[in-house]
Design an enzyme around this catalytic site. Structure first.
Site, PDB file in Angstrom:
ATOM      1  N   SER A  54     -28.182  -5.810  23.270  1.00  0.00           N
ATOM      2  CA  SER A  54     -28.456  -6.186  21.848  1.00  0.00           C
ATOM      3  C   SER A  54     -29.667  -5.930  21.196  1.00  0.00           C
ATOM      4  O   SER A  54     -29.817  -5.695  20.071  1.00  0.00           O
ATOM      5  CB  SER A  54     -28.098  -7.827  21.602  1.00  0.00           C
ATOM      6  OG  SER A  54     -28.663  -8.427  22.703  1.00  0.00           O
ATOM      7  N   HIS A 106     -21.790  -2.942  20.670  1.00  0.00           N
ATOM      8  CA  HIS A 106     -22.353  -4.407  20.860  1.00  0.00           C
ATOM      9  C   HIS A 106     -21.206  -5.279  19.947  1.00  0.00           C
ATOM     10  O   HIS A 106     -21.200  -5.456  18.988  1.00  0.00           O
ATOM     11  CB  HIS A 106     -23.531  -4.318  19.716  1.00  0.00           C
ATOM     12  CG  HIS A 106     -24.159  -5.571  19.679  1.00  0.00           C
ATOM     13  ND1 HIS A 106     -24.996  -5.931  18.701  1.00  0.00           N
ATOM     14  CD2 HIS A 106     -24.491  -6.411  20.636  1.00  0.00           C
ATOM     15  CE1 HIS A 106     -25.376  -6.952  18.835  1.00  0.00           C
ATOM     16  NE2 HIS A 106     -25.324  -7.406  20.050  1.00  0.00           N
ATOM     17  N   GLU A 109     -20.330  -3.291  17.038  1.00  0.00           N
ATOM     18  CA  GLU A 109     -21.216  -2.206  16.311  1.00  0.00           C
ATOM     19  C   GLU A 109     -20.891  -1.117  17.318  1.00  0.00           C
ATOM     20  O   GLU A 109     -21.405  -1.396  18.539  1.00  0.00           O
ATOM     21  CB  GLU A 109     -22.703  -2.533  16.300  1.00  0.00           C
ATOM     22  CG  GLU A 109     -22.777  -3.725  15.198  1.00  0.00           C
ATOM     23  CD  GLU A 109     -24.223  -4.248  15.149  1.00  0.00           C
ATOM     24  OE1 GLU A 109     -24.584  -4.503  13.841  1.00  0.00           O
ATOM     25  OE2 GLU A 109     -24.904  -4.432  16.043  1.00  0.00           O
ATOM     26  N   ASN A 126     -28.801  -7.576  13.606  1.00  0.00           N
ATOM     27  CA  ASN A 126     -29.978  -8.085  14.166  1.00  0.00           C
ATOM     28  C   ASN A 126     -31.032  -7.529  13.360  1.00  0.00           C
ATOM     29  O   ASN A 126     -32.138  -8.035  13.071  1.00  0.00           O
ATOM     30  CB  ASN A 126     -30.110  -8.063  15.421  1.00  0.00           C
ATOM     31  CG  ASN A 126     -29.331  -9.008  16.468  1.00  0.00           C
ATOM     32  OD1 ASN A 126     -29.013 -10.070  15.683  1.00  0.00           O
ATOM     33  ND2 ASN A 126     -28.901  -8.749  17.514  1.00  0.00           N
TER      34      ASN A 126
END
Ligand SMILES: NC(=O)c1ccc[n+]([C@@H]2O[C@H](COP(=O)([O-])OP(=O)(O)OC[C@H]3O[C@@H](n4cnc5c(N)ncnc54)[C@H](O)[C@@H]3O)[C@@H](O)[C@H]2O)c1
Length: 504
Positions: A123, A144, A156, A194
């Site tokens: 991540s 991800h 992702e 993120n």
């Protein structure tokens, strides 16, 4: 290039939280799945845990017993990496450490076939850096998943610097065939979710550090006015303060300490004191049976104003005029363009958060951006010591007459929702301009990955072309640290059309 054939075995290496979830997804999609973990017995435990989760699906009538039995028959705990030799895809979900992942990949490359797709669930590490140790980094891609992987739809699909288009496409199609919603993105710190979600936490923490309001009030404003599913404080207590801070820290470091991603000192203190959130019984809030629930500050009942004067176009808050009329309060419209505001009977002004501070004006109360002024159940107001008490009373009374709870904050330029949304919109424009992902994928990622009520581009379209730029520009003038500096991409978006028609 299509998804993997269901007859192709898939391997998951590292069978903790994420590995188990990913294995379950592949298994339910119909693959044979091999589990491998270096901790003795861990792969067997993972197989048992996945089996138990399938049992629960059967109990809840979400899976047929025969399907569960077949899936169990396809799940195998491997004793060594060599048992993964015939797999067409290996997803690693081991410890989040570059050296550990690189060593594993080197070993894997010696074991699997040439055309086996290798993937990482990292991540926060660079996919390019992890894959850099491979003889053929073209076959390596980021996949991800979000926790819990069986439930959350977003994946992702991250292309590292050396990832082949065919590998990325295979991974993308495979995620789709597994019932997920893939989005394609470049290898950038934090990928899409993120990276773009950082201001959601940072702005809430900054408002707290500036003593604009307490966590319960800020959370209530984000939820009940901003339309976010959870506030930043309660959400980070759920995620774990250590986990959330680690992501912020790694994104900030990976961007060479870009001030836009600076971590929060208040959160640092929380982590240092071991108040990690729900898992330790204390975080921003207290948990446990006798913990008192923190309530947001809500203003006492105040008298509604007899009328308001609307000057100019209220922009994103234009719906307020209809609501005020429906509440039986006359609205007198002043066509003259004095600005965009509501003038209260005592002469004070009510202005939508624009990045300026109420101390700059004699008698102004700012109100926050709502996702939907009709559906919002709370409104935040910001006043300064120069604001006349009557103005604040009339402003509180006005929103209460519309059926809203009202929270009065200290002077807070850009309030809470407005500056949070403006910064997310800015990062989204910046990311797309830098080739991280498409606008559509950014919106999908933020809606599915962090449950935002709207994708940043949908939000931006609603708010108007230059809204986010204007508010950030004002904030940047007042805080020139660079934290609020609008990106070139946002500037282009806001002003491209105007400039094209003019002369230099
Ligand atoms: N937990 C999350 O919310 C989340 C979400 C998305 C991505 N991730 C990423 O997924 C990965 C795994 O996270 P997690 O939360 O499942 O961790 P975890 O600690 O629950 O599991 C990691 C597992 O990897 C095993 N392991 C360690 N080194 C190994 C090696 N060399 N070979 C084989 N197995 C090894 C450990 O024994 C452990 O079982 C990390 O890269 C993390 O960043 C986590």
């Amino acid at each position: 290039m299509t998804a993997l054939d269901l007859s192709s075995p898939v391997a998951v290496v590292g069978t903790g939280t994420m590995g188990q979830g990913i294995a379950q997804v592949a298994l339910v999609a119909g693959h044979h799945v091999r589990l491998f973990d270096t901790a003795p017995g861990r792969a067997q435990e993972a197989a048992a845990a996945i089996g138990a989760r399938l049992d629960r699906l059967v109990e809840k009538d979400r899976m047929a017993a025969a399907e569960r039995d077949a899936a169990r028959g396809r799940l195998h705990a491997a004793g060594s990496l060599a048992e993964l030799a015939d797999c067409s895809l290996v997803v690693e979900a081991v410890l989040e450490r570059l050296d550990v992942k690189q060593e594993l990949l080197r070993d894997l490359e010696d074991v699997v076939d040439e055309d086996c797709l290798l993937a990482t669930n990292t991540s926060s590490l660079s996919v390019t850096a992890i894959g850099g140790v491979l003889r053929n980094p073209g076959r390596f891609v980021g996949l991800h998943f979000f926790n819990p992987a069986p439930l959350l739809p977003l994946v992702e699909v991250v292309s590292g610097f050396a990832t082949d288009v065919t590998s990325a496409t295979r991974a993308y199609e495979m995620a789709r065939a597994w019932g997920k919603t893939p989005v394609a993105c470049a290898d950038t710190p934090g990928f899409i979710v993120n990276r773009l979600a950082r201001p959601f936490y940072a702005e809430a923490f900054a408002a707290y550090e500036a003593q604009s309001a307490d966590p319960a009030t800020i959370d209530a404003v984000l939820r009940e006015c901003g339309g976010f599913r959870m506030g930043a404080f309660e959400l980070t207590d759920l995620i774990g303060q250590d986990v959330n801070e680690a992501v912020t820290h790694s994104v900030w470091q990976a961007f060479f300490q870009d001030v836009r991603f600076t971590p929060s000192l208040a959160q640092r203190r929380l982590v240092e004191s071991g108040r990690l959130g729900r898992k330790t019984g204390q975080g921003w809030y207290e948990y446990g049976d006798d913990a008192e629930r923190a309530e947001p500050h809500t203003a006492e009942k105040a008298q509604a104003p007899a009328y308001v004067v609307a000057e100019g176009d209220l922009g994103p808050a234009a719906d307020l005029l209809a609501l005020i009329r429906e509440a039986g309060i006359p609205v007198r419209e002043d066509e003259e363009d004095h600005g965009t505001r509501l003038v209260l009977p005592g002469g004070g002004q009510l202005v939508l958060a624009d990045g300026q501070t109420s101390v700059e004006f004699r008698d102004v109360v700012y109100f926050d951006l709502a996702l939907d002024y009709r559906r919002a159940t709370r409104m935040a107001l910001s006043a300064s010591q120069d604001t006349q008490p009557q103005t604040l009373t009339e402003a509180v009374g006005l929103f209460q007459a519309l059926g809203k709870d009202v929270s009065v904050l200290g002077d807070a330029p850009g309030m809470i929702v407005a500056r949070t949304v403006a910064r997310i919109v800015d990062l989204a424009h910046d990311a797309v301009a830098k080739g991280v992902a498409t606008e559509e994928d950014v919106d999908t990622a933020m809606r599915l990955g962090v449950n935002y009520p709207l994708g940043p581009f949908e939000w931006s379209r609603r708010l108007g072309r230059s809204w986010a730029h204007e508010i950030l520009d004002e904030l940047h003038q007042r805080d020139p640290s660079g934290r609020y500096a609008p990106s070139l991409a946002l500037y282009r978006h806001a002003y491209a059309t105007d400039k094209r028609e003019g002369t230099p």
